[in-house]
Scaffold this motif. Sequence first.
Motif, PDB file in Angstrom:
ATOM      1  N   VAL A  50       0.886  -1.203  -0.057  1.00 56.22           N
ATOM      2  CA  VAL A  50       0.007   0.015  -0.021  1.00 56.22           C
ATOM      3  C   VAL A  50       0.977   1.140  -0.006  1.00 56.22           C
ATOM      4  CG1 VAL A  50      -1.953  -1.001   1.233  1.00 56.22           C
ATOM      5  CG2 VAL A  50      -0.060  -0.003   2.535  1.00 56.22           C
ATOM      6  N   GLY A  51       0.403   2.329  -0.515  1.00 60.64           N
ATOM      7  CA  GLY A  51       1.125   3.488  -0.670  1.00 60.64           C
ATOM      8  C   GLY A  51       0.203   4.615  -0.857  1.00 60.64           C
ATOM      9  N   LYS A  52       0.592   5.966  -1.203  1.00 63.68           N
ATOM     10  CA  LYS A  52      -0.201   7.165  -1.147  1.00 63.68           C
ATOM     11  C   LYS A  52       0.512   8.120  -2.085  1.00 63.68           C
ATOM     12  CE  LYS A  52      -0.655  10.284   2.191  1.00 63.68           C
ATOM     13  NZ  LYS A  52      -1.261  11.183   3.370  1.00 63.68           N
ATOM     14  N   VAL A  53       0.064   8.820  -2.849  1.00 62.65           N
ATOM     15  CA  VAL A  53       0.252   9.638  -3.809  1.00 62.65           C
ATOM     16  C   VAL A  53      -0.280  10.996  -3.632  1.00 62.65           C
ATOM     17  CG1 VAL A  53       0.771  10.266  -6.362  1.00 62.65           C
ATOM     18  CG2 VAL A  53       1.123   7.980  -5.673  1.00 62.65           C
ATOM     19  N   GLU A  54       0.437  11.880  -3.553  1.00 60.95           N
ATOM     20  CA  GLU A  54      -0.090  13.375  -2.961  1.00 60.95           C
ATOM     21  C   GLU A  54       0.088  14.217  -4.555  1.00 60.95           C
ATOM     22  OE1 GLU A  54       1.792  15.187   0.381  1.00 60.95           O
ATOM     23  OE2 GLU A  54       1.023  13.703   1.694  1.00 60.95           O
ATOM     24  N   VAL A  55      -1.069  14.625  -4.938  1.00 57.81           N
ATOM     25  CA  VAL A  55      -1.068  15.402  -6.299  1.00 57.81           C
ATOM     26  C   VAL A  55      -1.527  16.763  -6.098  1.00 57.81           C
ATOM     27  CG1 VAL A  55      -2.212  15.266  -8.372  1.00 57.81           C
ATOM     28  CG2 VAL A  55      -1.795  13.141  -7.498  1.00 57.81           C
ATOM     29  N   GLY A  56      -0.768  17.536  -6.492  1.00 56.09           N
ATOM     30  CA  GLY A  56      -1.130  19.039  -6.375  1.00 56.09           C
ATOM     31  C   GLY A  56      -1.898  19.498  -7.711  1.00 56.09           C
ATOM     32  N   THR A  69      -2.007  -5.818  -4.771  1.00 57.02           N
ATOM     33  CA  THR A  69      -2.181  -7.287  -4.399  1.00 57.02           C
ATOM     34  C   THR A  69      -1.647  -8.488  -5.412  1.00 57.02           C
ATOM     35  OG1 THR A  69      -3.993  -6.468  -3.289  1.00 57.02           O
ATOM     36  CG2 THR A  69      -3.383  -8.915  -3.000  1.00 57.02           C
ATOM     37  N   VAL A  70      -0.511  -8.973  -4.950  1.00 57.06           N
ATOM     38  CA  VAL A  70       0.474  -9.701  -5.864  1.00 57.06           C
ATOM     39  C   VAL A  70       0.255 -11.317  -5.581  1.00 57.06           C
ATOM     40  CG1 VAL A  70       2.622  -9.833  -6.953  1.00 57.06           C
ATOM     41  CG2 VAL A  70       1.802  -7.649  -6.534  1.00 57.06           C
ATOM     42  N   ASN A  71       0.181 -12.034  -6.601  1.00 53.84           N
ATOM     43  CA  ASN A  71       0.140 -13.564  -6.461  1.00 53.84           C
ATOM     44  C   ASN A  71       0.115 -14.181  -7.858  1.00 53.84           C
ATOM     45  OD1 ASN A  71       0.067 -15.865  -4.736  1.00 53.84           O
ATOM     46  ND2 ASN A  71      -1.966 -16.264  -5.330  1.00 53.84           N
ATOM     47  N   GLN A  72       1.104 -15.208  -7.997  1.00 50.68           N
ATOM     48  CA  GLN A  72       1.211 -15.962  -8.869  1.00 50.68           C
ATOM     49  C   GLN A  72       1.542 -15.288 -10.310  1.00 50.68           C
ATOM     50  OE1 GLN A  72       1.953 -19.641  -8.992  1.00 50.68           O
ATOM     51  NE2 GLN A  72       2.596 -18.977  -7.167  1.00 50.68           N
ATOM     52  N   GLU A 123       9.836  -6.523  -1.720  1.00 49.49           N
ATOM     53  CA  GLU A 123       9.532  -5.565  -0.549  1.00 49.49           C
ATOM     54  C   GLU A 123       8.742  -4.488  -0.724  1.00 49.49           C
ATOM     55  OE1 GLU A 123      10.718  -6.470   2.432  1.00 49.49           O
ATOM     56  OE2 GLU A 123      11.357  -8.333   1.680  1.00 49.49           O
ATOM     57  N   GLN A 124       8.681  -4.141  -2.074  1.00 49.88           N
ATOM     58  CA  GLN A 124       8.318  -2.684  -2.314  1.00 49.88           C
ATOM     59  C   GLN A 124       7.612  -2.618  -3.817  1.00 49.88           C
ATOM     60  OE1 GLN A 124      10.987   0.453  -1.576  1.00 49.88           O
ATOM     61  NE2 GLN A 124      12.044  -0.325  -3.255  1.00 49.88           N
ATOM     62  N   VAL A 125       6.649  -1.809  -3.989  1.00 48.09           N
ATOM     63  CA  VAL A 125       6.562  -1.560  -5.587  1.00 48.09           C
ATOM     64  C   VAL A 125       6.644  -0.123  -5.800  1.00 48.09           C
ATOM     65  CG1 VAL A 125       4.467  -1.331  -7.280  1.00 48.09           C
ATOM     66  CG2 VAL A 125       4.640  -3.333  -5.443  1.00 48.09           C
ATOM     67  N   THR A 126       7.549   0.187  -6.814  1.00 47.15           N
ATOM     68  CA  THR A 126       7.864   1.760  -7.081  1.00 47.15           C
ATOM     69  C   THR A 126       7.873   1.861  -8.554  1.00 47.15           C
ATOM     70  OG1 THR A 126      10.184   0.774  -7.571  1.00 47.15           O
ATOM     71  CG2 THR A 126       9.779   1.738  -5.281  1.00 47.15           C
ATOM     72  N   GLY A 127       7.722   3.169  -9.050  1.00 50.06           N
ATOM     73  CA  GLY A 127       7.679   3.660 -10.313  1.00 50.06           C
ATOM     74  C   GLY A 127       6.511   5.105 -10.412  1.00 50.06           C
ATOM     75  N   ARG A 128       5.823   4.834 -11.418  1.00 44.28           N
ATOM     76  CA  ARG A 128       5.030   6.124 -11.816  1.00 44.28           C
ATOM     77  C   ARG A 128       3.518   6.073 -11.387  1.00 44.28           C
ATOM     78  NH1 ARG A 128       8.030   9.996 -11.264  1.00 44.28           N
ATOM     79  NH2 ARG A 128       7.036  11.364 -12.848  1.00 44.28           N
ATOM     80  N   LYS A 138      -0.124  13.885 -16.287  1.00 45.03           N
ATOM     81  CA  LYS A 138       0.957  14.327 -15.009  1.00 45.03           C
ATOM     82  C   LYS A 138       1.375  12.956 -14.419  1.00 45.03           C
ATOM     83  CE  LYS A 138      -0.600  19.001 -14.513  1.00 45.03           C
ATOM     84  NZ  LYS A 138      -0.983  20.103 -13.630  1.00 45.03           N
ATOM     85  N   SER A 139       2.716  12.760 -14.321  1.00 43.02           N
ATOM     86  CA  SER A 139       3.358  11.585 -13.728  1.00 43.02           C
ATOM     87  C   SER A 139       3.878  12.051 -12.401  1.00 43.02           C
ATOM     88  CB  SER A 139       4.371  11.270 -14.741  1.00 43.02           C
ATOM     89  OG  SER A 139       4.869   9.931 -14.154  1.00 43.02           O
ATOM     90  N   TYR A 140       3.683  11.075 -11.400  1.00 40.38           N
ATOM     91  CA  TYR A 140       4.198  11.243 -10.093  1.00 40.38           C
ATOM     92  C   TYR A 140       4.838  10.128  -9.630  1.00 40.38           C
ATOM     93  CZ  TYR A 140       0.902  15.057 -10.325  1.00 40.38           C
ATOM     94  OH  TYR A 140      -0.053  16.076 -10.640  1.00 40.38           O
ATOM     95  N   ASN A 141       5.829  10.249  -8.756  1.00 44.02           N
ATOM     96  CA  ASN A 141       6.580   8.990  -8.138  1.00 44.02           C
ATOM     97  C   ASN A 141       5.419   8.284  -7.061  1.00 44.02           C
ATOM     98  OD1 ASN A 141       9.083   9.326  -9.292  1.00 44.02           O
ATOM     99  ND2 ASN A 141       9.808  10.953  -7.775  1.00 44.02           N
ATOM    100  N   VAL A 142       5.594   6.983  -7.066  1.00 48.27           N
ATOM    101  CA  VAL A 142       4.886   6.256  -6.386  1.00 48.27           C
ATOM    102  C   VAL A 142       5.811   5.180  -5.510  1.00 48.27           C
ATOM    103  CG1 VAL A 142       4.028   4.699  -8.035  1.00 48.27           C
ATOM    104  CG2 VAL A 142       2.721   4.815  -6.088  1.00 48.27           C
ATOM    105  N   LYS A 143       5.496   4.966  -4.406  1.00 47.68           N
ATOM    106  CA  LYS A 143       6.184   3.841  -3.644  1.00 47.68           C
ATOM    107  C   LYS A 143       5.425   3.274  -2.699  1.00 47.68           C
ATOM    108  CE  LYS A 143      10.065   2.959  -0.338  1.00 47.68           C
ATOM    109  NZ  LYS A 143      11.368   3.594   0.378  1.00 47.68           N
ATOM    110  N   ALA A 144       4.950   2.061  -2.790  1.00 45.04           N
ATOM    111  CA  ALA A 144       4.189   1.249  -2.069  1.00 45.04           C
ATOM    112  C   ALA A 144       4.966   0.006  -1.216  1.00 45.04           C
ATOM    113  CB  ALA A 144       3.156   0.445  -2.777  1.00 45.04           C
ATOM    114  N   THR A 145       4.642  -0.093   0.046  1.00 47.99           N
ATOM    115  CA  THR A 145       5.405  -1.103   0.882  1.00 47.99           C
ATOM    116  C   THR A 145       4.329  -2.131   1.246  1.00 47.99           C
ATOM    117  OG1 THR A 145       5.095   0.683   2.791  1.00 47.99           O
ATOM    118  CG2 THR A 145       7.188   0.828   1.492  1.00 47.99           C
ATOM    119  N   LYS A 146       4.983  -3.022   1.948  1.00 46.13           N
ATOM    120  CA  LYS A 146       4.396  -4.137   2.394  1.00 46.13           C
ATOM    121  C   LYS A 146       3.190  -3.545   3.382  1.00 46.13           C
ATOM    122  CE  LYS A 146       5.706  -8.038   0.979  1.00 46.13           C
ATOM    123  NZ  LYS A 146       6.699  -9.137   1.663  1.00 46.13           N
ATOM    124  N   ALA A 147       2.360  -4.160   3.141  1.00 47.91           N
ATOM    125  CA  ALA A 147       0.886  -3.961   3.948  1.00 47.91           C
ATOM    126  C   ALA A 147       0.974  -4.665   5.271  1.00 47.91           C
ATOM    127  CB  ALA A 147      -0.563  -4.127   3.623  1.00 47.91           C
TER     128      ALA A 147
END
Length: 233
Positions: A50-56, A69-72, A123-128, A138-147
Amino acid sequence: MAGSFFSARTVTRLIAVPVLCLLVLGGSLLLNSSISATSASDKAITGAFVGKVEVGNGSINRDYYLSFTVNQGKALVAVATLTSIYSNKVVIQNHALKSEVGVKRPSLQNKQAWAVDVKVDREQVTGRFIVHNQGQDKSYNVKATKATGNAGLYWTRTRSEHSTYVGGWILLPHAYEQGGGILKDGQQAESRPELRSPQIHTQRASLDEDTTLLIQKVDPSMIDSVDLPPPSR
């Protein structure tokens, strides 16, 4: 002499054909093993992030809550605002996950409201995170870590009297940071209960005095059964 030459040439051909077949088979096995290795690597990643993106947006700051949520080798991607939630199911290829998530709007030339283009690891999901706004991306950085703890994606599909309620919430590790929404018979419900710790553990949430929603925390094995349809527009 001619018979001897013919015999030698025949033997040479008999040897060459199996050798050629072996070379083709070997190349095919190498290619397949490479593909299988990539596929196996993707399938080895399992978990909820899970993660959060703050968009202005001018003077307005908007928070988007994201869940992966990732599996197989498959992923359920969900994006929530304070009042709505949308999802899509995606196949992971070479640890890459690209997905359109949101509501189709004619003013956006039939593009979805949001998209993600991320890399997934253990351990994480990162990207745009891409926001489609009046045809301008408009593109923003996103980082989601283990829930961990209560964090994660929750959803409901509850039949109450003559109506069907479908919806969900994305909770960050601090449960008071959450977004999501409820649809009543495919239309946005006017009220949306916030999930609180007692509700999470009893797996029930009250929408109003007449409707009690049955909620579930989404784990990786539930990807195929979860359906968060967008409201009709």
